[in-house]
Design an enzyme around this catalytic site. Structure first.
Site, mmCIF file in Angstrom:
data_model
loop_
_atom_site.group_PDB
_atom_site.id
_atom_site.type_symbol
_atom_site.label_atom_id
_atom_site.label_comp_id
_atom_site.label_asym_id
_atom_site.label_seq_id
_atom_site.Cartn_x
_atom_site.Cartn_y
_atom_site.Cartn_z
ATOM 1 N N TYR A 1 0.851 -1.208 0.000
ATOM 2 C CA TYR A 1 0.000 0.000 0.000
ATOM 3 C C TYR A 1 0.883 1.254 0.000
ATOM 4 O O TYR A 1 1.222 1.779 1.058
ATOM 5 C CB TYR A 1 -0.896 0.021 1.242
ATOM 6 C CG TYR A 1 -1.740 -1.224 1.458
ATOM 7 C CD1 TYR A 1 -2.523 -1.767 0.434
ATOM 8 C CD2 TYR A 1 -1.769 -1.849 2.704
ATOM 9 C CE1 TYR A 1 -3.310 -2.894 0.642
ATOM 10 C CE2 TYR A 1 -2.557 -2.975 2.926
ATOM 11 C CZ TYR A 1 -3.318 -3.496 1.884
ATOM 12 O OH TYR A 1 -4.089 -4.601 2.105
ATOM 13 N N GLN B 1 -13.658 6.667 3.179
ATOM 14 C CA GLN B 1 -13.405 5.599 4.160
ATOM 15 C C GLN B 1 -13.998 6.056 5.494
ATOM 16 O O GLN B 1 -14.394 7.215 5.626
ATOM 17 C CB GLN B 1 -11.896 5.344 4.290
ATOM 18 C CG GLN B 1 -11.452 4.075 3.571
ATOM 19 C CD GLN B 1 -10.041 3.652 3.934
ATOM 20 O OE1 GLN B 1 -9.217 4.468 4.302
ATOM 21 N NE2 GLN B 1 -9.754 2.368 3.800
ATOM 22 N N GLY C 1 -14.076 -0.022 4.693
ATOM 23 C CA GLY C 1 -12.808 -0.388 5.330
ATOM 24 C C GLY C 1 -12.686 -1.884 5.551
ATOM 25 O O GLY C 1 -11.588 -2.408 5.680
ATOM 26 N N ASP D 1 -12.995 -4.679 3.664
ATOM 27 C CA ASP D 1 -13.136 -4.842 2.211
ATOM 28 C C ASP D 1 -13.839 -6.086 1.683
ATOM 29 O O ASP D 1 -14.627 -5.998 0.768
ATOM 30 C CB ASP D 1 -11.750 -4.769 1.568
ATOM 31 C CG ASP D 1 -11.112 -3.418 1.812
ATOM 32 O OD1 ASP D 1 -11.767 -2.554 2.411
ATOM 33 O OD2 ASP D 1 -9.964 -3.231 1.401
ATOM 34 N N ARG E 1 -6.070 -13.059 0.416
ATOM 35 C CA ARG E 1 -6.592 -11.856 -0.239
ATOM 36 C C ARG E 1 -7.920 -12.176 -0.932
ATOM 37 O O ARG E 1 -8.268 -13.335 -1.102
ATOM 38 C CB ARG E 1 -5.581 -11.358 -1.300
ATOM 39 C CG ARG E 1 -4.237 -10.922 -0.762
ATOM 40 C CD ARG E 1 -4.252 -9.596 -0.068
ATOM 41 N NE ARG E 1 -4.817 -8.517 -0.869
ATOM 42 C CZ ARG E 1 -4.934 -7.256 -0.444
ATOM 43 N NH1 ARG E 1 -4.524 -6.926 0.765
ATOM 44 N NH2 ARG E 1 -5.461 -6.330 -1.208
ATOM 45 N N GLU F 1 -0.441 -7.274 9.179
ATOM 46 C CA GLU F 1 -1.681 -6.562 8.831
ATOM 47 C C GLU F 1 -2.889 -7.166 9.562
ATOM 48 O O GLU F 1 -3.742 -6.450 10.068
ATOM 49 C CB GLU F 1 -1.874 -6.622 7.316
ATOM 50 C CG GLU F 1 -3.013 -5.755 6.796
ATOM 51 C CD GLU F 1 -3.149 -5.826 5.279
ATOM 52 O OE1 GLU F 1 -2.390 -6.603 4.637
ATOM 53 O OE2 GLU F 1 -4.021 -5.129 4.731
HETATM 54 C C1 9YW Z 1 -6.817 -1.765 -0.394
HETATM 55 C C2 9YW Z 1 -4.746 0.214 3.793
HETATM 56 C C3 9YW Z 1 -6.060 -0.490 3.523
HETATM 57 C C4 9YW Z 1 -7.072 -0.322 4.671
HETATM 58 C C5 9YW Z 1 -8.308 -1.174 4.426
HETATM 59 C C6 9YW Z 1 -7.866 -2.617 4.227
HETATM 60 C C7 9YW Z 1 -6.858 -2.689 3.086
HETATM 61 C C8 9YW Z 1 -6.748 -2.721 0.723
HETATM 62 O O1 9YW Z 1 -5.750 -1.871 3.345
HETATM 63 O O2 9YW Z 1 -7.446 -2.290 1.880
HETATM 64 O O3 9YW Z 1 -6.303 -2.126 -1.474
HETATM 65 O O4 9YW Z 1 -7.322 -0.660 -0.224
HETATM 66 O O5 9YW Z 1 -8.950 -3.439 3.973
HETATM 67 O O6 9YW Z 1 -9.202 -1.075 5.500
HETATM 68 O O7 9YW Z 1 -7.423 1.008 4.806
HETATM 69 O O8 9YW Z 1 -4.198 -0.266 4.966
#
Ligand code: 9YW
Length: 434
Positions: free
Chosen positions: A29, A107, A167, A169, A201, A401
């Site tokens: 990320y 978010q 959030g 996902d 994932r 994570e």
């Molecule tokens: C994405 C960054 C984000 C979080 C989310 C989590 C994950 C994946 O990672 O999302 O590709 O956005 O689900 O809550 O904000 O840490």
């Protein structure tokens, strides 16, 4: 177990970028995420208050003209993340901030209570209050955005149009919505699965749904009313709305500390009353003894219990009789002795998967919210259990994570998953051990 304070600080510092923001995890990320930024600021505040303030002010610079704060701000150019800025094309919207390419979604609204927490942590209260005074109206405009652009029935509850806005996902609860859709099979190259085991994932087919919802929003140039009219995903999320209500409460407390009593505080009080009533009417499920999601498109509750069901404890939402039932549901389903608290999805449900992303694993930010929730409700033993489990998981496995809730694992290489050196795990560890 050995404390990992220095390591936690190192994680945050090594993820800190020259642009004044912190990435959630290297490789996986590489930009600034909205709710991450809030949790990260809380961690930074414990050892570098200036960086904590910068984290927030950098995010708020990217605010849209209509008050929206985007879910990802693409501060830098890198093609290691999909879908990036060329896919989202925020410039399709007249409301977008032209200086900060971003996604066209939001978010969870954490900034109100994050600013309140920063004030609690700061040793120089005067300086922090001055900073808050500079930022507070921006957060207010974000709340105004939710109540004026995201509340289709004008009932005090904000909808989300994408699972990424929640959030959480790929929670199994979205499966019911995916069943109402049949998106095209898009051609795309996943980047997340080059960093993390695909078993941990979402699947490619799930990504088709995620991308399709964005394509619909893009077709309507990210205009909220059109998205509300056309998106197959239109949900009232108990986590999202509980955090909004909690942040309303914090904004009111902070305005009061600043000696401000004006039309904004009046509006906040009105939204708050309406929101709390609607929340208890629409999102409470007597059958489940818990708060659940509401599918606005199909006019029905989604019949699943998840860690989001307990977020209302963190806000002034839960009346005494519901508190008894909610606590009972938590004890029955989430607090088994062979599980670490708190699974992200009902461990007694057949959709539970202890390894895959939001379908079961423990997330430290959710634990932080639920810990404060039970503490607020006076259930100190449960609160402490959640806090201790969070600390144990991190001291055992490091700043991953997400974590496997099962205490006994068949395979010793299991236990913690997803990105490494994950910022909010480090940040909230620093806050929880205080
Ligand atoms: C994405 C960054 C984000 C979080 C989310 C989590 C994950 C994946 O990672 O999302 O590709 O956005 O689900 O809550 O904000 O840490």
């Amino acid at each position: 177990m050995v404390r990992r304070v220095n390591e936690a600080k190192e994680v945050l510092l090594s993820n800190y970028q020259p642009g004044g923001f912190t990435i959630p995890s290297k490789g996986l990320y590489p930009f600034q995420w909205k709710w991450d930024a809030g949790f990260i600021a809380i961690g930074l505040a414990h050892f570098d208050i200036e960086k904590a303030k910068t984290e927030i002010s950098t995010l708020l610079k990217a605010q849209w003209k209509n008050g929206m704060i985007p879910h990802i701000v693409f501060h830098t150019d890198t093609d290691t993340y999909f879908p990036g800025k060329d896919f989202h094309q925020s410039n399709l919207s007249k409301q977008a901030n032209p200086d900060y390419p971003s996604t066209g979604m939001v978010q969870p609204p954490v900034l109100g209570f994050v600013l309140e927490r920063l004030l609690e942590i700061a040793t120089d209260k005067k300086d922090m209050l001055a900073f808050i005074g500079e930022q507070l109206d921006k957060v207010y405009y974000n709340h105004e955005y939710f109540y004026t652009h995201r509340d289709v029935n004008q009932e005090g509850l904000a909808y989300i149009y994408h699972n990424w806005e929640s959030g959480t996902d790929n929670s199994p609860m979205w499966d019911a919505i995916w069943e109402t859709m049949d998106p095209p099979h898009y051609k795309f190259e996943r980047r997340d699965t080059t960093h993390v085991d695909p078993e941990q994932r979402p699947t490619n087919r799930e990504y088709d749904h995620y991308l399709h919802l964005i394509e619909i929003a893009k077709k309507y140039h990210y205009e909220d009313a059109k998205i509300a009219a056309h998106s197959p995903f239109l949900v009232l999320d108990p986590l999202f709305n509980a955090l909004l209500i909690k942040s309303n409460e914090s904004l009111l407390a902070l305005y009061q500390k600043l000696g401000i009593d004006n039309q904004k505080t009046k509006n906040l009080k009105q939204w708050q009353e309406k929101a709390i009533n609607a929340f208890n009417k629409k999102l409470w499920s007597p059958t489940h003894g818990a708060y659940v999601h509401y599918d606005l498109r199909n006019q029905k509750q989604l019949p699943y219990i998840s860690s989001s069901s307990f977020a209302p404890l963190f806000a002034p939402i839960v009346p005494p009789e519901k508190l008894v039932a909610l606590n009972q549901t938590f004890q029955e389903k989430f607090s088994a002795a062979n599980l670490y608290c708190c699974a992200s999805f009902d461990p007694t449900h057949n959709g539970f998967n202890p390894k895959r992303y939001w379908r079961g694993p423990v997330w430290i930010n959710m634990n932080w919210i639920i810990y404060h929730g039970f503490k607020r409700a006076g259930a100190i033993q449960t609160a402490n259990r959640i806090k201790e489990d969070s600390i144990t998981l991190i001291e055992k496995y490091g700043f991953k994570e997400y974590f496997d809730p099962r205490k006994k694992l068949e395979n010793t290489t299991e236990g913690a998953y997803g990105g490494d050196n994950f910022s909010w795990s480090a940040a909230l560890y620093l806050d929880l051990i205080k």
